[in-house]
Scaffold this motif. Structure first.
Motif, PDB file in Angstrom:
ATOM      1  N   ALA A  17       0.889  -1.200   0.123  1.00  0.00           N
ATOM      2  CA  ALA A  17       0.069  -0.062   0.104  1.00  0.00           C
ATOM      3  C   ALA A  17       0.906   1.337  -0.064  1.00  0.00           C
ATOM      4  O   ALA A  17       0.579   2.245  -0.705  1.00  0.00           O
ATOM      5  CB  ALA A  17      -0.803   0.089   1.063  1.00  0.00           C
ATOM      6  N   GLY A  18       1.948   1.308   0.836  1.00  0.00           N
ATOM      7  CA  GLY A  18       2.899   2.451   1.013  1.00  0.00           C
ATOM      8  C   GLY A  18       3.423   2.548  -0.559  1.00  0.00           C
ATOM      9  O   GLY A  18       3.748   3.798  -0.891  1.00  0.00           O
ATOM     10  N   PHE A  19       3.753   1.609  -1.119  1.00  0.00           N
ATOM     11  CA  PHE A  19       4.365   1.736  -2.496  1.00  0.00           C
ATOM     12  C   PHE A  19       3.649   2.258  -3.316  1.00  0.00           C
ATOM     13  O   PHE A  19       3.873   3.189  -4.408  1.00  0.00           O
ATOM     14  CB  PHE A  19       5.157   0.389  -3.017  1.00  0.00           C
ATOM     15  N   ARG A  20       2.371   1.591  -3.366  1.00  0.00           N
ATOM     16  CA  ARG A  20       1.170   2.219  -4.280  1.00  0.00           C
ATOM     17  C   ARG A  20       1.089   3.754  -4.298  1.00  0.00           C
ATOM     18  O   ARG A  20       1.202   4.430  -5.376  1.00  0.00           O
ATOM     19  CB  ARG A  20      -0.086   1.317  -4.276  1.00  0.00           C
ATOM     20  N   LEU A  40      11.804   3.971  -4.075  1.00  0.00           N
ATOM     21  CA  LEU A  40      10.602   3.502  -3.433  1.00  0.00           C
ATOM     22  C   LEU A  40      10.655   2.184  -3.434  1.00  0.00           C
ATOM     23  O   LEU A  40      10.120   1.557  -2.580  1.00  0.00           O
ATOM     24  CB  LEU A  40       9.359   3.970  -4.396  1.00  0.00           C
ATOM     25  N   GLN A  41      10.891   1.318  -4.539  1.00  0.00           N
ATOM     26  CA  GLN A  41      11.179  -0.106  -4.584  1.00  0.00           C
ATOM     27  C   GLN A  41      11.862  -0.390  -3.103  1.00  0.00           C
ATOM     28  O   GLN A  41      11.552  -1.448  -2.572  1.00  0.00           O
ATOM     29  CB  GLN A  41      11.498  -0.414  -5.832  1.00  0.00           C
ATOM     30  N   ARG A  85      12.713   1.165  -0.344  1.00  0.00           N
ATOM     31  CA  ARG A  85      12.227   1.292   0.875  1.00  0.00           C
ATOM     32  C   ARG A  85      11.071   0.395   1.161  1.00  0.00           C
ATOM     33  O   ARG A  85      10.983   0.131   2.314  1.00  0.00           O
ATOM     34  CB  ARG A  85      11.727   2.662   0.860  1.00  0.00           C
ATOM     35  N   PHE A  86      10.363   0.051   0.271  1.00  0.00           N
ATOM     36  CA  PHE A  86       9.171  -0.672   0.446  1.00  0.00           C
ATOM     37  C   PHE A  86       9.197  -2.155   0.222  1.00  0.00           C
ATOM     38  O   PHE A  86       8.267  -2.827   0.417  1.00  0.00           O
ATOM     39  CB  PHE A  86       7.770  -0.119  -0.107  1.00  0.00           C
ATOM     40  N   GLY A  87      10.495  -2.673  -0.124  1.00  0.00           N
ATOM     41  CA  GLY A  87      10.714  -4.126  -0.073  1.00  0.00           C
ATOM     42  C   GLY A  87      10.348  -4.869  -1.652  1.00  0.00           C
ATOM     43  O   GLY A  87      10.034  -6.015  -1.589  1.00  0.00           O
ATOM     44  N   LEU A  88      10.520  -4.062  -2.463  1.00  0.00           N
ATOM     45  CA  LEU A  88      10.336  -4.610  -4.043  1.00  0.00           C
ATOM     46  C   LEU A  88      11.718  -4.305  -4.900  1.00  0.00           C
ATOM     47  O   LEU A  88      12.231  -3.382  -4.795  1.00  0.00           O
ATOM     48  CB  LEU A  88       9.281  -3.683  -4.552  1.00  0.00           C
TER      49      LEU A  88
END
Length: 444
Positions: free
Chosen positions: A353-356, A386-387, A389-392
């Motif tokens: 959700a944070g990444f989106r 972003l990837q 920080r949010f684990g992608l």
């Protein structure tokens, strides 16, 4: 057993020699850069002494350092030289000399290489100019005339370059492994990224593959009408030499040489060709720096040197096209979903959700921006952040589409800062969707 052991020993010694060579050059130039920067900073404080211009921005020193380091590093300098929008002219100006004016090998070594390439066969040239017309990091280019009177360009691989580049590849692999041992970076696919990007660079040594890529690009881009690619002469090509038609009348236009309308035509031609490669064919020229990209007197686009051409897997090509068109539409939610579905790794604690939310904000900022307002390098940097920080973690194949766009972005900004990147892509993306729908119908 003995031969295998001796081979490993020799490879290890070669690696050590190359590592010491590279490390010594970098250390020496680090001291020079540091001393120059110190003089620049301290200069104003010295009565009667002005600061020495340059410091860390002394482009001539960068050119000398990269040239001494060798072809792998010259390639990095070539790519950096295209980003005049992000770096000062004091850096990019001198580095631009690396695109087709790298120091040539001796005439004797070039002659030996060419004669060896045709050993045991009939000498195919009526005339051969041993002084190169262009010198790149991988090869030199010579003008020649074939026995049947055809004027050709002969690309000759630099003697000994394979030994050097293979060791540079191994050195950078060791550095990637070291980065992968850092706790915060352990999930990053450094090894896979290095294998794919590094292997693509090493494939520039594969001249039969380059000749095939030239022929494929000619076929794929023939429908554009304003793009010209030299035709390879397959029967004269060897593993060390690519022979192709010689295109006369090439000019390297500066923005000031053309009126506003012609500059716009140039930019549209470049973007149309790149988008065709990225979204339709999946055969992508990733090295369109000024040494490989020219225009004729009618502002038609001429692409040279197909050494750094990669083939995108269909899945990657589709995902990249879908991301681009939804970015143009300002649809950040769908862009995020594409990234999530194509990720190489999703962390257990990934905050989807944070990444989106973060990517939706980034896409809304970029949507519809003009090239003077939109910069791909910061956009890509924020996307990767972003990837992280949010684990992608992204699929490494996405490096190639981004690289092809990053290389041309600086030139486009110089020629026409008002061009709309997204709008220029829309016709190609629509045609791509029509072709996809037509294919789907045929398979029903």
């Amino acid at each position: 057993m003995v031969n295998g052991f001796m081979g490993r020993v020799l490879r290890a010694v070669g690696m050590a020699v190359r590592a010491v060579h590279v490390g010594g050059i970098m250390a020496g130039y680090a001291l020079l850069f540091g001393a120059a920067e110190a003089r620049r900073l301290l200069g104003p404080r010295r009565a009667g002494h002005g600061a020495r211009a340059g410091g860390l921005h002394d482009g001539d020193r960068w050119v000398r350092m990269l040239t001494r380091l060798g072809p792998s590093y010259i390639k990095i300098g070539q790519l950096v030289s295209t980003r005049r929008d992000l770096l000062p002219p004091a850096v990019t100006g001198p580095l631009s000399r690396l695109t087709d004016a790298a120091p040539p090998p001796s005439r004797r070594r070039v002659r030996q290489a060419v004669l060896a390439a045709y050993a045991g066969t009939r000498w195919p040239f009526r005339e051969f100019t041993w002084e190169p017309v262009a010198c790149g990091s991988i090869a030199t280019v010579h003008e020649a005339v074939t026995l049947d009177g055809r004027r050709v360009a002969v690309k000759v691989r630099r003697p000994g370059i394979q030994w050097v580049m293979e060791r540079d590849f191994a050195l950078t692999l060791a550095m990637m492994r070291a980065l992968g041992a850092v706790p915060k970076l352990r999930k990053m696919p450094f090894k896979v990224m290095h294998e794919q990007v590094g292997s693509a660079i090493l494939r520039q040594l594969d001249f039969p593959a380059e000749a095939a890529a030239l022929a494929e690009l000619r076929t794929n881009l023939a429908g554009l009408g304003n793009v010209r690619i030299p035709e390879p002469l397959a029967d004269l090509c060897t593993p060390e030499v690519v022979v192709m038609e010689y295109i006369i009348g090439l000019r390297r236009f500066a923005p000031g040489d053309l009126d506003a309308g012609t500059r716009r035509q140039v930019v549209q031609a470049v973007l149309a060709a790149v988008y065709e490669m990225l979204f339709i064919d999946g055969v992508v020229h990733c090295d369109l720096h000024p040494g490989n990209l020219y225009f004729d007197e009618r502002a038609g686009l001429v692409m040279l040197d197909a050494g750094f051409v990669i083939r995108l897997p269909d899945e990657v090509r589709r995902s990249f096209a879908d991301f681009f068109i939804h970015m143009a539409m300002g649809d950040g939610w769908t862009c995020a979903q594409i990234v999530i579905e194509s990720a190489a790794h999703v962390a257990d604690d990934c905050d989807v959700a944070g990444f989106r939310a973060g990517l939706t904000e980034l896409v809304q900022e970029a949507s519809g921006a003009k090239s003077g307002q939109f910069a791909l390098a910061p956009f890509a940097g924020r996307l990767f952040d972003l990837q992280r920080r949010f684990g992608l973690f992204p699929a490494p194949e996405f490096a190639f589409p981004l690289l092809s766009l990053l290389v041309i972005e600086g030139m486009i900004k110089d020629f026409d800062s008002g061009v709309d990147f997204q709008a220029e892509a829309v016709p190609v993306l629509r045609r791509r969707n029509m072709l996809r729908d037509r294919t789907a119908q045929l398979h029903k």
